[in-house]
Design a protein around this motif. Structure first.
Motif, short mmCIF file in Angstrom:
data_model
loop_
_atom_site.label_atom_id
_atom_site.label_comp_id
_atom_site.label_asym_id
_atom_site.label_seq_id
_atom_site.Cartn_x
_atom_site.Cartn_y
_atom_site.Cartn_z
N LEU A 112 0.80 -1.36 0.13
CA LEU A 112 -0.03 -0.03 0.04
C LEU A 112 0.99 1.45 -0.06
O LEU A 112 0.65 2.11 -0.79
N LYS A 113 2.14 1.28 0.75
CA LYS A 113 2.83 2.40 0.80
C LYS A 113 3.18 2.76 -0.57
O LYS A 113 3.31 3.99 -0.97
N THR A 114 3.80 1.82 -1.43
CA THR A 114 4.25 2.06 -2.89
C THR A 114 2.95 2.73 -3.86
O THR A 114 3.32 3.50 -4.50
N LEU A 115 1.78 1.95 -3.50
CA LEU A 115 0.75 2.41 -4.33
C LEU A 115 0.14 3.92 -3.86
O LEU A 115 -0.08 4.85 -4.77
N LEU A 116 0.31 4.21 -2.70
CA LEU A 116 0.01 5.50 -2.32
C LEU A 116 0.91 6.56 -2.95
O LEU A 116 0.40 7.82 -3.14
N GLU A 117 2.27 6.49 -2.74
CA GLU A 117 3.09 7.21 -3.25
C GLU A 117 3.00 7.40 -4.69
O GLU A 117 2.90 8.54 -5.24
N TYR A 118 2.87 6.21 -5.67
CA TYR A 118 2.66 6.31 -6.99
C TYR A 118 1.56 6.93 -7.53
O TYR A 118 1.44 7.65 -8.27
N ASN A 119 0.20 7.25 -6.53
CA ASN A 119 -1.04 7.71 -6.89
C ASN A 119 -1.01 9.10 -6.20
O ASN A 119 -2.28 9.61 -6.20
N ILE A 120 0.10 9.68 -5.65
CA ILE A 120 -0.28 11.14 -5.00
C ILE A 120 -0.66 12.04 -5.68
O ILE A 120 -1.57 12.79 -5.36
N ASN A 121 -0.24 12.16 -7.22
CA ASN A 121 -0.94 13.29 -8.02
C ASN A 121 -2.01 13.24 -7.94
O ASN A 121 -3.06 14.37 -8.20
N LYS A 122 -2.62 12.01 -8.49
CA LYS A 122 -3.89 11.51 -8.68
C LYS A 122 -4.95 11.88 -7.34
O LYS A 122 -6.09 12.65 -7.37
N ASP A 123 -4.47 11.51 -6.20
CA ASP A 123 -5.12 11.90 -4.99
C ASP A 123 -5.17 13.47 -4.62
O ASP A 123 -6.33 13.75 -4.19
N LYS A 124 -4.23 14.10 -5.20
CA LYS A 124 -4.17 15.62 -4.72
C LYS A 124 -5.23 16.19 -5.84
O LYS A 124 -6.23 17.05 -5.30
N ALA A 125 -5.33 15.69 -7.02
CA ALA A 125 -6.55 16.19 -7.72
C ALA A 125 -7.91 15.83 -7.51
O ALA A 125 -8.81 16.78 -7.46
N LEU A 126 -7.85 14.56 -7.14
CA LEU A 126 -9.35 14.19 -6.54
C LEU A 126 -9.58 14.72 -5.12
O LEU A 126 -10.69 14.74 -4.69
N TYR A 158 -8.86 12.97 -2.31
CA TYR A 158 -9.26 11.98 -1.54
C TYR A 158 -8.26 10.75 -1.85
O TYR A 158 -7.58 10.74 -3.08
N THR A 159 -8.34 9.69 -0.99
CA THR A 159 -7.27 8.67 -1.14
C THR A 159 -7.90 7.60 -2.12
O THR A 159 -8.81 6.88 -1.98
N SER A 160 -7.29 7.55 -3.14
CA SER A 160 -8.12 6.50 -4.49
C SER A 160 -7.68 5.08 -4.51
O SER A 160 -8.09 4.37 -5.21
#
Length: 359
Positions: free
Chosen positions: A235-249, A251-253
């Motif tokens: 999950l840590k890797t996935l959260l780091e990889y998706n941070i730009n998407k999460d910032k745009a949305l 919320y945590t995707s």
């Protein structure tokens, strides 16, 4: 474990109502709208501290009243256990065991194992992934306190991370170190939850398939498929990889809060390709497997609630289901139905003591 008696005050449509139950089979019968399902929901309330049908506590208070109280007397391990759930408008809900209030409601979960089968279960098929996750969580939580604690903590951290993402967007700022703290916490709790869900489903799916085969006479092949982001990476890797998407949305995707369970029949989604009868059989198999799993974990026969069991099922199939519970592997059974004669005809086939309650 036996529910010996139940009393309701200002609960849903009841002013005041009491029941003394049979140790084996109890049939709650009467016309639609009379409150049969409400009796079963009161029993559910005693196990889970909340309604199965309406999670807003105050909406279970009878109209124009200020509070409700549900009391149940149980016999468990040769001891009497008195459980009470009360809700008063403007105050916190209270759950008591033998007169002493619980500090944390989660401490009560699993003490009175229970499974409900209801037409409302169709939401598991037609609603979103959240409903199916809640099903998985409710089964595991009844026998695993650590799982429930990790789940509560994960959801708290998730809410904090989502609030932080909104704050970043609102203030046009970003702090990598702060978000990393939440990522670490989500990773720790999420990994534990994912492992337990995965282990649970590996054990649960064969039980479910066996139950479906018994109900449907082996006519169709059914599947439960666990879907999770964590099969791809930690999950840590996935959260780091998706941070730009999460910032745009904002919320945590990604994470275990996005997990799902696919319900398939003959390799196709049962939602689209299953008949009403097949969907109903699928759900009953799911709930009977839940019963089997909880019994194995707790060593106790859960109470089984069959709400409007004749809905979309013919009498032969209902009789088949009742026969499944006609042995010592099952404990106390509660059935609601609109037709007393129909219910009694089916119940008489199983050679167990029973009581009819006409509302």
């Amino acid at each position: 474990m036996i529910l010996k008696s139940l009393s309701l005050i200002n609960y849903k449509n009841f002013d005041s109502k009491s029941f003394i139950f049979n140790d084996k089979i109890n049939c709650i019968v009467g016309n639609n709208g009379i409150g049969k399902t409400n009796v079963l929901d009161a029993i559910y309330h005693l196990s889970f501290g909340k309604s199965y049908f309406n999670p807003v506590a105050t909406q279970n208070i009878k109209h124009d009243e200020d509070f409700f109280v549900v009391n149940g007397d149980y016999l468990k391990d040769n001891k009497t256990e008195k459980i009470a759930v009360s809700v008063k408008r403007g105050q916190k809900k209270v759950i008591k065991r033998n007169g002493k209030a619980y500090d944390k409601f989660s401490d009560h979960i699993g003490f009175l194992p229970l499974v409900i089968i209801s037409p409302a279960d169709r939401d598991l098929i037609i609603e979103g992934s959240d409903t199916r996750r809640k099903f998985i969580d409710s089964v595991i939580s009844q026998s695993d306190k650590t799982y429930l604690t990790h789940l509560i903590n994960y959801n708290k951290v998730l809410a904090q991370r989502n609030a932080l993402l909104k704050y970043f967007a609102l203030n046009q700022t970003f702090n990598k170190d702060t978000i990393a703290v939440y990522n670490d916490q989500l990773n720790d709790f999420g990994a534990s939850i994912f492992e337990k869900r995965n282990a649970f489903l590996k054990e649960f799916i064969p039980i479910f398939k066996s139950r479906y085969e018994a109900i449907s006479n082996g006519k169709e092949i059914v599947e439960l498929v666990y879907e999770s982001d964590l099969f791809k990476d930690n999950l840590k890797t996935l959260l780091e990889y998706n941070i730009n998407k999460d910032k745009a949305l904002q919320y945590t995707s990604v994470g275990i809060h996005k997990d799902d369970l696919s319900f398939n029949i003959e390799e196709h989604p049962i939602k689209k390709f299953g008949s009403q009868g097949q969907q109903k059989s699928f759900l009953i198999a799911l709930k009977l497997a839940q019963f089997d799993f909880i019994k194995k974990q707790s060593g106790v026969n859960p109470i089984l609630l069959l709400d409007d069991i004749f809905d979309k099922l013919d009498e032969n199939r209902v009789a088949q289901i009742i026969k499944l519970v006609d042995n010592e592997n099952f404990g106390q059974l509660f059935i609601s139905d609109t037709h007393p004669e129909r219910t009694e005809n089916v119940i008489k086939q199983v050679h167990q003591s029973y009581e009819m309650f006409k509302l």
